[in-house]
Scaffold this motif. Structure first.
Motif, PDB file in Angstrom:
ATOM      1  N   GLY A  48       0.795  -1.219   0.000  1.00 56.98           N
ATOM      2  CA  GLY A  48       0.000   0.000   0.000  1.00 56.98           C
ATOM      3  C   GLY A  48       0.825   1.265   0.000  1.00 56.98           C
ATOM      4  N   ARG A  71       0.470  -6.269  -5.344  1.00 57.05           N
ATOM      5  CA  ARG A  71       0.088  -5.025  -4.683  1.00 57.05           C
ATOM      6  C   ARG A  71      -1.086  -5.270  -3.737  1.00 57.05           C
ATOM      7  NH1 ARG A  71       0.791   0.276  -4.446  1.00 57.05           N
ATOM      8  NH2 ARG A  71      -0.991   1.686  -4.262  1.00 57.05           N
ATOM      9  N   LEU A  72      -0.941  -4.811  -2.490  1.00 54.91           N
ATOM     10  CA  LEU A  72      -2.013  -4.897  -1.507  1.00 54.91           C
ATOM     11  C   LEU A  72      -2.856  -3.620  -1.563  1.00 54.91           C
ATOM     12  CD1 LEU A  72      -0.124  -6.442   1.557  1.00 54.91           C
ATOM     13  CD2 LEU A  72      -1.068  -7.569  -0.464  1.00 54.91           C
ATOM     14  N   ARG A  73      -4.123  -3.752  -1.242  1.00 52.06           N
ATOM     15  CA  ARG A  73      -5.029  -2.606  -1.354  1.00 52.06           C
ATOM     16  C   ARG A  73      -4.741  -1.522  -0.313  1.00 52.06           C
ATOM     17  NH1 ARG A  73      -9.008  -2.983  -4.879  1.00 52.06           N
ATOM     18  NH2 ARG A  73      -9.539  -5.024  -5.743  1.00 52.06           N
ATOM     19  N   ALA A  74      -4.223  -1.918   0.824  1.00 49.70           N
ATOM     20  CA  ALA A  74      -3.939  -0.958   1.894  1.00 49.70           C
ATOM     21  C   ALA A  74      -2.721  -1.439   2.659  1.00 49.70           C
ATOM     22  CB  ALA A  74      -5.141  -0.822   2.833  1.00 49.70           C
ATOM     23  N   TYR A 305      -4.838  -8.934   5.122  1.00 52.17           N
ATOM     24  CA  TYR A 305      -4.453  -8.148   3.946  1.00 52.17           C
ATOM     25  C   TYR A 305      -5.414  -8.453   2.806  1.00 52.17           C
ATOM     26  CZ  TYR A 305      -2.361 -12.606   2.534  1.00 52.17           C
ATOM     27  OH  TYR A 305      -2.175 -13.935   2.235  1.00 52.17           O
ATOM     28  N   TYR A 306      -5.455  -7.549   1.839  1.00 55.42           N
ATOM     29  CA  TYR A 306      -6.278  -7.717   0.637  1.00 55.42           C
ATOM     30  C   TYR A 306      -5.382  -7.527  -0.581  1.00 55.42           C
ATOM     31  CZ  TYR A 306     -10.420  -7.342   3.589  1.00 55.42           C
ATOM     32  OH  TYR A 306     -11.383  -7.551   4.554  1.00 55.42           O
ATOM     33  N   ALA A 308      -4.760  -6.572  -4.219  1.00 59.38           N
ATOM     34  CA  ALA A 308      -5.402  -5.772  -5.254  1.00 59.38           C
ATOM     35  C   ALA A 308      -4.964  -6.192  -6.650  1.00 59.38           C
ATOM     36  CB  ALA A 308      -5.085  -4.288  -5.042  1.00 59.38           C
ATOM     37  N   HIS A 309      -3.714  -6.638  -6.774  1.00 60.08           N
ATOM     38  CA  HIS A 309      -3.190  -6.927  -8.109  1.00 60.08           C
ATOM     39  C   HIS A 309      -2.000  -7.879  -8.003  1.00 60.08           C
ATOM     40  CE1 HIS A 309      -1.759  -6.262 -12.230  1.00 60.08           C
ATOM     41  NE2 HIS A 309      -0.562  -6.066 -11.713  1.00 60.08           N
ATOM     42  N   ARG A 317      -8.267 -10.750  -8.084  1.00 59.35           N
ATOM     43  CA  ARG A 317      -8.571  -9.672  -7.151  1.00 59.35           C
ATOM     44  C   ARG A 317      -8.984 -10.246  -5.797  1.00 59.35           C
ATOM     45  NH1 ARG A 317      -6.437  -7.593 -10.701  1.00 59.35           N
ATOM     46  NH2 ARG A 317      -6.960  -5.703 -11.834  1.00 59.35           N
ATOM     47  N   SER A 319      -8.917 -11.759  -1.918  1.00 55.81           N
ATOM     48  CA  SER A 319      -8.296 -11.405  -0.649  1.00 55.81           C
ATOM     49  C   SER A 319      -7.862 -12.676   0.045  1.00 55.81           C
ATOM     50  CB  SER A 319      -9.266 -10.642   0.249  1.00 55.81           C
ATOM     51  OG  SER A 319     -10.373 -11.462   0.581  1.00 55.81           O
TER      52      SER A 319
END
Length: 322
Positions: A48, A71-74, A305-306, A308-309, A317, A319
């Protein structure tokens, strides 16, 4: 783009706002890994980042096909980012290393050789010299490892952090654990898999600033203690038993003093005793509260964690909750 067949080696690199050091890491790590003569992938876990780290990773990937961007969303934290990388890494061997170049990529070669030579599942990179650390950091590190050694078993070698090499069996075992808020430097040794060590000298950070301030170190230490030992709970029990015995002794003393006519009115001793017992009670409640919080968090089972990509499968997508 690398082939879809599993590589021999995966290198998991958690990153958070590393725009200053990232070009240096890419140049040095690629030089080492290309000369290794093994099929590999580098799983860069962008935790993030809010700076130019994502842009620099995309730029590097154009000329470095083995670089894979996750890539993590946050921002989820260092340990969660490593867990995300381990969950997606495909290699027969997996190395975890930070991007700040304090842990030299050249040591990866020695670690892989040691694992094959000694036929072990885990190779810990152990610091042989802490002179680059401040006196405060050295003392707190010694206190942390000493405390964990006394409170729990299977803590692994001292001065071994998150720079390690693991076999596919080890990574699969870690990924199968339902535990949240993992402290991997304790999780991996607790598995008890055959291991060895490789010594190295840690360098100064090549660029940028540390992403592990004192507050995060304290949080990591608290997670480690409450996640791997029930000793603090037993300590609370012993505090309670000790307080009961002291109170019983004071009661006997008061009864004897009353019977012999030697009672003396005074508030100082009363205040001290009440304050001491209140402090012990609050300490015990705090300890139990930490364990209750961990239980509550585990019952919620929220993902830590989530994703994203993932550049290996851009349509992914999903999680992941370790």
């Amino acid at each position: 783009m690398p082939g879809l067949s599993p590589p021999t080696l995966s290198v998991v690199v958690p990153m958070f706002d590393e725009e200053e050091v990232l070009p240096l890491f890419v140049e040095r790590a690629r030089s080492v890994l290309d000369e290794l003569g093994e099929d590999y992938e580098v799983v860069a876990v962008d935790d993030g980042s809010s700076d130019q780290t994502p842009v620099l990773l995309q730029t590097a990937r154009r000329t470095w096909p083995q670089l894979r961007i996750l890539r993590l969303r946050a921002n989820s934290g260092h340990q969660a980012a490593i867990s995300a990388g381990l969950a997606r890494a495909r290699g027969d061997w997996v190395v975890t290393i930070d991007a700040d170049l304090q842990d030299p990529p050249e040591t990866i070669v020695e670690m892989l050789e040691a694992a094959r030579r000694e036929q072990v599942d885990v190779v810990y990179a152990v610091r042989t010299d802490r002179s680059s650390d401040s006196a405060f950091k050295r003392s707190t590190a010694n206190a942390f490892y000493g405390t964990m050694r006394r409170l729990s078993s299977g803590t692994g070698p001292d001065d071994a952090a998150d720079f390690r090499l693991m076999s596919r069996a080890t990574v699969d075992a870690v990924n199968a654990l339902p535990e949240q808020h993992r402290v991997l430097r304790l999780v991996v040794p607790s598995l008890g898999f055959p291991s060895t060590t490789v010594g190295y000298v840690r360098d100064e950070r090549a660029a940028g600033s540390s992403k592990y301030p004192l507050a995060k170190m304290l949080r990591l230490s608290l997670d480690a203690i409450t996640g791997f030992s029930a000793v603090p709970l037993r300590l609370a029990t012993w505090f309670g038993l000790g307080g009961f015995l002291v109170a019983l002794g004071l009661l006997v003393y008061a009864l004897i003093a009353k019977a012999t006519g030697h009672t003396v009115a005074g508030w100082t001793s009363t205040v001290v005793i009440v304050a001491a017992f209140a402090a012990v009670q609050l300490l015990c409640l705090g300890i139990m509260g930490e364990y209750v919080a961990r239980i509550y968090s585990s019952l919620q089972r929220r993902p830590t964690y989530y994703v994203a990509h993932d550049s290996l499968s851009p349509s992914d997508r999903s999680s992941t909750a370790p």
